[in-house]
Design a protein around this motif. Structure first.
Motif, mmCIF file in Angstrom:
data_model
loop_
_atom_site.group_PDB
_atom_site.id
_atom_site.type_symbol
_atom_site.label_atom_id
_atom_site.label_comp_id
_atom_site.label_asym_id
_atom_site.label_seq_id
_atom_site.Cartn_x
_atom_site.Cartn_y
_atom_site.Cartn_z
ATOM 1 N N SER A 198 7.916 21.409 0.451
ATOM 2 C CA SER A 198 6.690 21.592 1.226
ATOM 3 C C SER A 198 6.250 20.278 1.870
ATOM 4 O O SER A 198 5.833 20.249 3.028
ATOM 5 C CB SER A 198 5.589 22.130 0.320
ATOM 6 O OG SER A 198 4.370 22.176 0.997
ATOM 7 N N TYR A 199 6.343 19.182 1.135
ATOM 8 C CA TYR A 199 5.959 17.870 1.652
ATOM 9 C C TYR A 199 6.762 17.508 2.895
ATOM 10 O O TYR A 199 6.229 17.026 3.874
ATOM 11 C CB TYR A 199 6.160 16.813 0.564
ATOM 12 C CG TYR A 199 5.810 15.414 1.005
ATOM 13 C CD1 TYR A 199 4.484 14.981 0.969
ATOM 14 C CD2 TYR A 199 6.772 14.538 1.462
ATOM 15 C CE1 TYR A 199 4.146 13.702 1.378
ATOM 16 C CE2 TYR A 199 6.443 13.255 1.876
ATOM 17 C CZ TYR A 199 5.134 12.845 1.826
ATOM 18 O OH TYR A 199 4.804 11.583 2.230
ATOM 19 N N PHE A 200 8.074 17.749 2.845
ATOM 20 C CA PHE A 200 8.935 17.401 3.962
ATOM 21 C C PHE A 200 9.062 18.516 4.995
ATOM 22 O O PHE A 200 9.732 18.358 6.016
ATOM 23 C CB PHE A 200 10.327 17.011 3.462
ATOM 24 C CG PHE A 200 10.348 15.668 2.798
ATOM 25 C CD1 PHE A 200 10.250 14.511 3.561
ATOM 26 C CD2 PHE A 200 10.444 15.560 1.431
ATOM 27 C CE1 PHE A 200 10.270 13.262 2.955
ATOM 28 C CE2 PHE A 200 10.459 14.318 0.823
ATOM 29 C CZ PHE A 200 10.371 13.170 1.578
ATOM 30 N N GLY A 201 8.435 19.670 4.740
ATOM 31 C CA GLY A 201 8.471 20.770 5.690
ATOM 32 C C GLY A 201 9.784 21.536 5.662
ATOM 33 O O GLY A 201 10.192 22.103 6.667
ATOM 34 N N TRP A 202 10.455 21.547 4.516
ATOM 35 C CA TRP A 202 11.717 22.261 4.368
ATOM 36 C C TRP A 202 11.486 23.617 3.740
ATOM 37 O O TRP A 202 10.461 23.869 3.135
ATOM 38 C CB TRP A 202 12.681 21.504 3.458
ATOM 39 C CG TRP A 202 13.054 20.143 3.923
ATOM 40 C CD1 TRP A 202 13.067 19.670 5.195
ATOM 41 C CD2 TRP A 202 13.464 19.055 3.102
ATOM 42 N NE1 TRP A 202 13.471 18.364 5.220
ATOM 43 C CE2 TRP A 202 13.726 17.967 3.947
ATOM 44 C CE3 TRP A 202 13.642 18.904 1.733
ATOM 45 C CZ2 TRP A 202 14.162 16.739 3.464
ATOM 46 C CZ3 TRP A 202 14.081 17.685 1.263
ATOM 47 C CH2 TRP A 202 14.338 16.626 2.118
ATOM 48 N N VAL A 203 12.474 24.478 3.864
ATOM 49 C CA VAL A 203 12.448 25.755 3.160
ATOM 50 C C VAL A 203 12.982 25.482 1.758
ATOM 51 O O VAL A 203 14.009 24.835 1.592
ATOM 52 C CB VAL A 203 13.321 26.800 3.883
ATOM 53 C CG1 VAL A 203 13.377 28.083 3.097
ATOM 54 C CG2 VAL A 203 12.791 27.035 5.277
ATOM 55 N N SER A 204 12.300 25.976 0.753
ATOM 56 C CA SER A 204 12.667 25.675 -0.632
ATOM 57 C C SER A 204 13.750 26.610 -1.145
ATOM 58 O O SER A 204 13.480 27.582 -1.831
ATOM 59 C CB SER A 204 11.429 25.773 -1.521
ATOM 60 O OG SER A 204 11.767 25.510 -2.848
ATOM 61 N N LYS A 205 14.997 26.327 -0.819
ATOM 62 C CA LYS A 205 16.112 27.136 -1.295
ATOM 63 C C LYS A 205 17.289 26.280 -1.777
ATOM 64 O O LYS A 205 18.405 26.728 -1.756
ATOM 65 C CB LYS A 205 16.598 28.060 -0.185
ATOM 66 C CG LYS A 205 15.554 29.023 0.294
ATOM 67 C CD LYS A 205 15.967 30.411 0.020
ATOM 68 C CE LYS A 205 14.880 31.309 0.570
ATOM 69 N NZ LYS A 205 14.792 32.542 -0.062
ATOM 70 N N LYS A 246 0.956 11.662 4.583
ATOM 71 C CA LYS A 246 0.515 12.881 3.924
ATOM 72 C C LYS A 246 0.501 12.677 2.404
ATOM 73 O O LYS A 246 1.353 11.987 1.865
ATOM 74 C CB LYS A 246 1.550 13.956 4.284
ATOM 75 C CG LYS A 246 1.112 15.311 4.288
ATOM 76 C CD LYS A 246 2.043 16.323 4.913
ATOM 77 C CE LYS A 246 3.513 16.222 4.750
ATOM 78 N NZ LYS A 246 4.206 17.461 5.086
ATOM 79 N N ALA A 247 -0.433 13.293 1.718
ATOM 80 C CA ALA A 247 -0.495 13.187 0.261
ATOM 81 C C ALA A 247 0.560 14.093 -0.372
ATOM 82 O O ALA A 247 0.771 15.218 0.070
ATOM 83 C CB ALA A 247 -1.874 13.585 -0.234
ATOM 84 N N LEU A 248 1.232 13.588 -1.384
ATOM 85 C CA LEU A 248 2.211 14.373 -2.129
ATOM 86 C C LEU A 248 1.518 14.970 -3.341
ATOM 87 O O LEU A 248 0.985 14.244 -4.182
ATOM 88 C CB LEU A 248 3.381 13.492 -2.580
ATOM 89 C CG LEU A 248 4.440 14.154 -3.447
ATOM 90 C CD1 LEU A 248 5.120 15.306 -2.698
ATOM 91 C CD2 LEU A 248 5.476 13.136 -3.892
#
Length: 73
Positions: free
Chosen positions: A46-53, A28-30
């Protein structure tokens, strides 16, 4: 699989795999900031599919340890 040492030492071996870019099609492109070098925490999440907290989690856990020293989060 190609041996790393052989790849470093043999120019002909490097030349033979130079055009192999098929793995790039599976990555996937970063997205980067406009400077082309930096990313934000939210962009990495977002790249790794995590919630940004992570920042709020850090301030809740580590910040409690720093408050007695006068540092606030």
């Amino acid at each position: 699989m190609i041996n790393d040492t052989a790849l470093l030492e043999s120019k002909s071996l490097r030349d033979s795999v130079l055009e192999r870019t098929d793995v790039l099609d599976r990555v996937k492109a970063l997205s980067l900031l406009p400077d082309g070098m930096h990313v934000t925490t939210a962009m990495v999440a977002s790249y790794f599919g995590w919630v940004s907290k992570p920042s709020s989690h850090w301030s809740r856990t580590t910040g409690q340890n720093w408050r007695p020293t006068g540092i606030t989060c």
